[in-house]
Design an enzyme around this catalytic site. Structure first.
Site, PDB file in Angstrom:
ATOM      1  N   ASP A  41      10.193   6.089 -14.847  1.00  0.00           N
ATOM      2  CA  ASP A  41       9.111   7.020 -14.497  1.00  0.00           C
ATOM      3  C   ASP A  41       9.556   8.462 -14.704  1.00  0.00           C
ATOM      4  O   ASP A  41       8.800   9.311 -15.160  1.00  0.00           O
ATOM      5  CB  ASP A  41       8.711   6.849 -13.022  1.00  0.00           C
ATOM      6  CG  ASP A  41       7.966   5.537 -12.808  1.00  0.00           C
ATOM      7  OD1 ASP A  41       7.485   4.961 -13.793  1.00  0.00           O
ATOM      8  OD2 ASP A  41       7.902   5.090 -11.649  1.00  0.00           O
ATOM      9  N   GLU A 117      -5.190   1.649  -1.667  1.00  0.00           N
ATOM     10  CA  GLU A 117      -4.670   0.279  -1.709  1.00  0.00           C
ATOM     11  C   GLU A 117      -3.151   0.338  -1.788  1.00  0.00           C
ATOM     12  O   GLU A 117      -2.607   1.315  -2.272  1.00  0.00           O
ATOM     13  CB  GLU A 117      -5.144  -0.439  -2.991  1.00  0.00           C
ATOM     14  CG  GLU A 117      -6.622  -0.477  -3.149  1.00  0.00           C
ATOM     15  CD  GLU A 117      -7.013  -1.042  -4.507  1.00  0.00           C
ATOM     16  OE1 GLU A 117      -6.170  -1.647  -5.194  1.00  0.00           O
ATOM     17  OE2 GLU A 117      -8.177  -0.859  -4.865  1.00  0.00           O
ATOM     18  N   LYS A 119       0.268  -0.631  -3.625  1.00  0.00           N
ATOM     19  CA  LYS A 119       0.587  -0.928  -5.014  1.00  0.00           C
ATOM     20  C   LYS A 119       1.580  -2.091  -5.022  1.00  0.00           C
ATOM     21  O   LYS A 119       2.723  -1.951  -4.589  1.00  0.00           O
ATOM     22  CB  LYS A 119       1.186   0.310  -5.684  1.00  0.00           C
ATOM     23  CG  LYS A 119       1.383   0.151  -7.155  1.00  0.00           C
ATOM     24  CD  LYS A 119       1.715   1.490  -7.780  1.00  0.00           C
ATOM     25  CE  LYS A 119       1.869   1.406  -9.273  1.00  0.00           C
ATOM     26  NZ  LYS A 119       2.746   0.361  -9.747  1.00  0.00           N
ATOM     27  N   LYS A 326       4.071   6.942  -5.719  1.00  0.00           N
ATOM     28  CA  LYS A 326       5.241   6.045  -5.720  1.00  0.00           C
ATOM     29  C   LYS A 326       6.177   6.383  -4.562  1.00  0.00           C
ATOM     30  O   LYS A 326       6.555   7.538  -4.397  1.00  0.00           O
ATOM     31  CB  LYS A 326       6.009   6.204  -7.041  1.00  0.00           C
ATOM     32  CG  LYS A 326       5.297   5.630  -8.250  1.00  0.00           C
ATOM     33  CD  LYS A 326       5.468   4.119  -8.293  1.00  0.00           C
ATOM     34  CE  LYS A 326       5.307   3.549  -9.662  1.00  0.00           C
ATOM     35  NZ  LYS A 326       6.484   3.525 -10.476  1.00  0.00           N
TER      36      LYS A 326
HETATM   37  S1  IVH Z   1      -5.340  -0.428 -10.401  1.00  0.00           S
HETATM   38  C1  IVH Z   1      -7.020   1.112 -14.287  1.00  0.00           C
HETATM   39  N1  IVH Z   1      -4.369  -1.271  -8.122  1.00  0.00           N
HETATM   40  O1  IVH Z   1       0.423  -1.003 -11.180  1.00  0.00           O
HETATM   41  C2  IVH Z   1      -6.148   1.004 -13.127  1.00  0.00           C
HETATM   42  N2  IVH Z   1      -2.999  -1.378 -10.045  1.00  0.00           N
HETATM   43  O2  IVH Z   1       1.837   1.182 -12.469  1.00  0.00           O
HETATM   44  C3  IVH Z   1      -5.510  -0.286 -13.080  1.00  0.00           C
HETATM   45  N3  IVH Z   1      -0.790  -2.354  -9.667  1.00  0.00           N
HETATM   46  O3  IVH Z   1      -1.015  -1.470 -14.313  1.00  0.00           O
HETATM   47  C4  IVH Z   1      -4.601  -0.473 -11.992  1.00  0.00           C
HETATM   48  N4  IVH Z   1      -1.075  -2.771  -7.542  1.00  0.00           N
HETATM   49  O4  IVH Z   1      -0.498  -3.576 -12.877  1.00  0.00           O
HETATM   50  C5  IVH Z   1      -4.146  -1.071  -9.433  1.00  0.00           C
HETATM   51  N5  IVH Z   1      -3.650  -2.048  -6.071  1.00  0.00           N
HETATM   52  C6  IVH Z   1      -3.418  -1.837  -7.357  1.00  0.00           C
HETATM   53  C7  IVH Z   1      -2.212  -2.191  -7.983  1.00  0.00           C
HETATM   54  C8  IVH Z   1      -2.028  -1.927  -9.325  1.00  0.00           C
HETATM   55  C9  IVH Z   1      -0.248  -2.861  -8.561  1.00  0.00           C
HETATM   56  C10 IVH Z   1      -0.118  -2.278 -10.982  1.00  0.00           C
HETATM   57  C11 IVH Z   1      -1.033  -2.525 -12.155  1.00  0.00           C
HETATM   58  C12 IVH Z   1      -0.940  -1.254 -12.960  1.00  0.00           C
HETATM   59  C13 IVH Z   1       0.400  -0.718 -12.550  1.00  0.00           C
HETATM   60  C14 IVH Z   1       0.567   0.754 -12.838  1.00  0.00           C
END
Ligand code: IVH
Length: 726
Positions: A41, A117, A119, A326
């Protein structure tokens, strides 16, 4: 501003592009994690910064223009996503998050409702349902093309083969994150270890490794294992693609809809109305990061309105309506430089890892214990390995395992030495079946003497100012004189300035902890901690005077402190206090039988036996004799004798059991506990139904919660002194 010239910017951007592409290729095409997420990152962030300041350096093939990684996988068939799978831009501080939220509201030209949410630290999956049936599942790949993992995904129990409920469109791509629940991951690793299979460094590697397995290349047993791993995987959905006109207005409603179709949705989301709400969500989940059922690496903040998603749009890499906050990483990769064996005060020989220094969870880590030989074997680490290191919050650093893919043939197996690294005695388990190896030279092994001397000076024992780790090492393992002032702790109270004066010790490098070498001569750099030059004359240093005074003052300390200082196994402050107040002198303790000793409240059979055994050893008795000769009384003045314990103190806390948690202003932890005892109270370290009062100060945690649950009287730190009548 970066302060770069345009040509430097060009060069740096090119370098960063190459490195990021190399790392992303390794990750996406070969499932190899070459650096920690946070480092990746950081590289991406620097490249973005440079490209923002010098737009002319941005090239078509810059990784900032893609999601990361290529779909150049040879293992699986390629799948072109119907709608691109975006990644997320990152922020790393609360300030950056609130700035991003403010900017997004300005761009949207309205106040925004936000969806927060967690992550999930897993891997992205896109599932295509046609007429309600699962027809295809693909990894993210480069966002445009992913890998076809449909057959594997069909084995994940929580992913429905057929959508339930109503209102699903003919074709829809549902996106989510595949992961292992923490408990499931632990179980999986236990099983892998039991079967002699390799264990996984973390749930994310395990999830990625499990999903990207090819059935064709496996024999029957491997196939069974592969299926077992897939069955343990979980999924939560976090978005939807290729659906032009969803019948709802908000992302949060999409989740309700997906849930009604039988798709697993995360329980950890929350709609908030402003930045304060989002920050509170970030902080709450940061604090409770490990209480969740799965690992998280941050929080995703999304604009809730789907209409605004369309209006705000996306860059080539990430949507403008969502951001990832993050958390600082708790896992990093580093290199295992060596495994050295340390011997502690009890003689236990502990292998510990010496690593390339690395920052994790806010502090620099260069050493981590590997506990014993069996653990080194079980972790499967080789000298020279790239290893995954974990440090969660203020928890002790732990090596999780090697990154096997990064081995290049130069790594070597570590062999446990047969001799004590400090005295050469043959290491062996103390008794058959013990996992730990010990140095048997208890009396004179310099490492054990050093450990015991340090313990004598520690806060829980005699609390001697000037007698800590460094001084203990100087007294027991100096370079000069050849015979150290202390070859056992028996002589501690006989030390004089003359003994200290000649001492020379090596200087340790603050980075590596190893002896510092002179650049010219290559010899260890030394110093003389106990002498100083004043007006060209050599005089005792302040440290020397402090130590001699500290030792003299210590002789009049309480009996229980001396009992702790004798380094008798199992005799800590609680048992020592009980023994001291019951017997009143070491002579009385010495005369007591095991039964008499174990009958004392707070002592018990194990401690009693340990005491009696300790007193039977000649060189132990010699310590007592010499300390006594040096003026240590080993008795409570005026104590009436065994059994007639000193009257309990009649103070405001008489008869009460008290717990102190958090900081009491104006008191150290020990000071606060002593004050409770002086007020007649009994100090306990844990809250139970028997507790009468819990004093809570700043930093109080679970003990306060427990007290609240049990309905125990809680007194705030501000009222501590008052309650004690001070
Ligand atoms: S939304 C268009 N929500 O994190 C936005 N992603 O680092 C799509 N991820 O590609 C992602 N938890 O694979 C979203 N609650 C969450 C998530 C999440 C994990 C992952 C996802 C994304 C990546 C980016």
């Amino acid at each position: 501003m970066s302060g770069l010239t345009p040509s430097d910017a060009h060069a740096q951007a090119a370098e960063l592009r190459d490195r990021i592409t190399e790392l992303a290729d390794a990750y996406y095409a070969r499932n190899e994690l070459l650096v920690a997420d946070a480092d990746y990152d950081e590289l991406m962030r620097r490249l973005e910064e440079i490209e923002r300041e010098f737009p002319e350096v941005q090239s078509q093939d810059s990784p900032t223009q893609f999601v990361g990684g290529s779909a150049d996988s040879t293992l699986f068939d390629p799948v072109v996503h119907r709608e691109r799978l975006y990644s997320l831009d990152n922020v790393f501080t609360v300030e950056e998050l609130t700035q991003w939220m403010a900017k997004t509201e300005r761009d949207a030209d309205q106040a925004v409702q936000w969806l927060c949410e967690v992550k999930i630290d897993g891997l992205a999956l896109s599932m295509r349902y046609e007429n309600g049936l699962l027809v295809q599942a693909a990894t993210r790949g480069d966002g445009v093309t992913g890998e076809d993992v449909t057959e594997n995904v069909r084995l994940i129990p929580s992913i429905p083969q057929r959508l339930t409920g109503e209102g699903h469109p003919d074709v829809v791509e549902i996106r989510g994150e595949v992961f292992f629940r923490t408990a499931e991951f632990a179980d999986l690793n236990t099983r892998q270890a039991f079967l002699g299979e390799k264990t996984f460094a973390n749930p994310r590697n395990a999830a990625s490794g499990s999903l990207r397995q090819k059935a064709e290349s496996k024999n029957e047993r491997q196939l069974e294992l592969m299926q077992d791993r897939l069955k343990r995987l979980s999924l939560y959905v976090h978005g939807i693609g290729a659906w032009a006109h969803p019948p709802v207005a908000n992302q949060s409603e999409i989740y309700e809809l997906l849930s009604s179709w039988g798709m697993p949705t995360s329980p950890y989301w929350s709609v908030v109305l402003d930045a304060a709400g989002a920050v509170a969500y970030v902080e709450r989940n940061g604090e409770h990061r490990h209480d969740l059922e799965h690992e998280i690496d941050g929080v995703v903040v999304k604009v809730d309105s789907l209409e605004l998603h369309d209006r705000l749009g996306a860059t080539s890499r990430a949507p403008r309506w969502a951001i990832a906050y993050k958390y600082p990483p708790e896992q990093v990769n580093t290199v295992l430089l060596d495994i050295v064996v340390g011997v502690g005060r009890t003689g236990r020989a502990t292998p510990y890892a010496v690593m390339k220094p690395v920052t994790v969870a806010g502090s620099v880590v260069r050493q981590a214990t590997l506990h014993n030989k069996a653990v080194v074997v079980q972790k499967g680490v080789l000298l020279g390995d790239t290893i995954v290191l974990r440090k969660a919050g203020d928890v002790i650093p732990e090596i999780l395992g090697p990154v096997v893919e990064l081995r290049d043939g130069t790594q070597r197996e570590w062999v446990m030495p047969t001799g004590c690294p400090e005295c050469g005695a043959t290491l062996a388990p103390a008794k058959e079946g013990d996992i730990d190896f010990r140095c048997p030279n208890t009396e004179h092994c310099p490492a054990q003497v050093r450990g015991r001397v340090e313990h004598i000076g520690s806060r829980g024992a005699l609390d001697i100012e000037g007698l800590g780790e460094v001084t203990a090492a100087a007294l027991t393992q100096p370079i000069v004189p050849a015979t150290p002032p202390l070859t056992s702790e028996a002589g501690l109270f006989d030390l004089t300035i003359d003994d200290l004066f000649p001492i020379e010790v090596t200087v340790k490098d603050s980075e590596t902890g190893l002896a510092k070498l002179d650049e010219k001569t290559g010899q260890p750099v030394t110093q003389t901690p106990f002498r100083a030059t004043v007006k060209k004359e050599l005089v005792p240093s302040q440290d020397a005077l402090k130590l001699i005074k500290g030792l003299a003052d210590a002789k009049s300390k309480d009996l229980w402190r001396f009992l702790v200082a004798l380094n008798i196994r199992h005799v800590g402050p609680v048992a020592a206090r009980a023994l001291a107040s019951h017997f009143g002198s070491l002579t009385a303790i010495d005369a007591a039988t095991v039964d008499e000793l174990s009958a004392v409240d707070g002592v018990g059979a194990i401690i009693a036996l340990s005491l009696v055994e300790w007193l039977e050893v000649d060189w132990h008795r010699d310590i007592v004799t010499r300390w006594r000769a040096a003026g240590v009384p080993f008795a409570i003045p005026g104590h009436p004798g065994p059994g007639a314990a000193l009257e309990t103190i009649d103070g405001p806390l008489a008869g009460m059991t008290v717990v102190v948690t958090g900081t009491m202003p104006g008191f150290t932890r020990d000071g606060a506990e002593e004050a409770v005892r002086q007020a007649g109270g009994k100090v306990s370290s844990s809250v139970s139904k028997k507790t009468d009062i819990v004093f809570v100060g700043e930093g109080a945690g679970s003990k306060q919660t427990k007290a609240e649950e049990l309905g125990i009287r809680i007194v705030q730190a501000a009222d501590f002194a008052g309650t004690l009548g001070l």
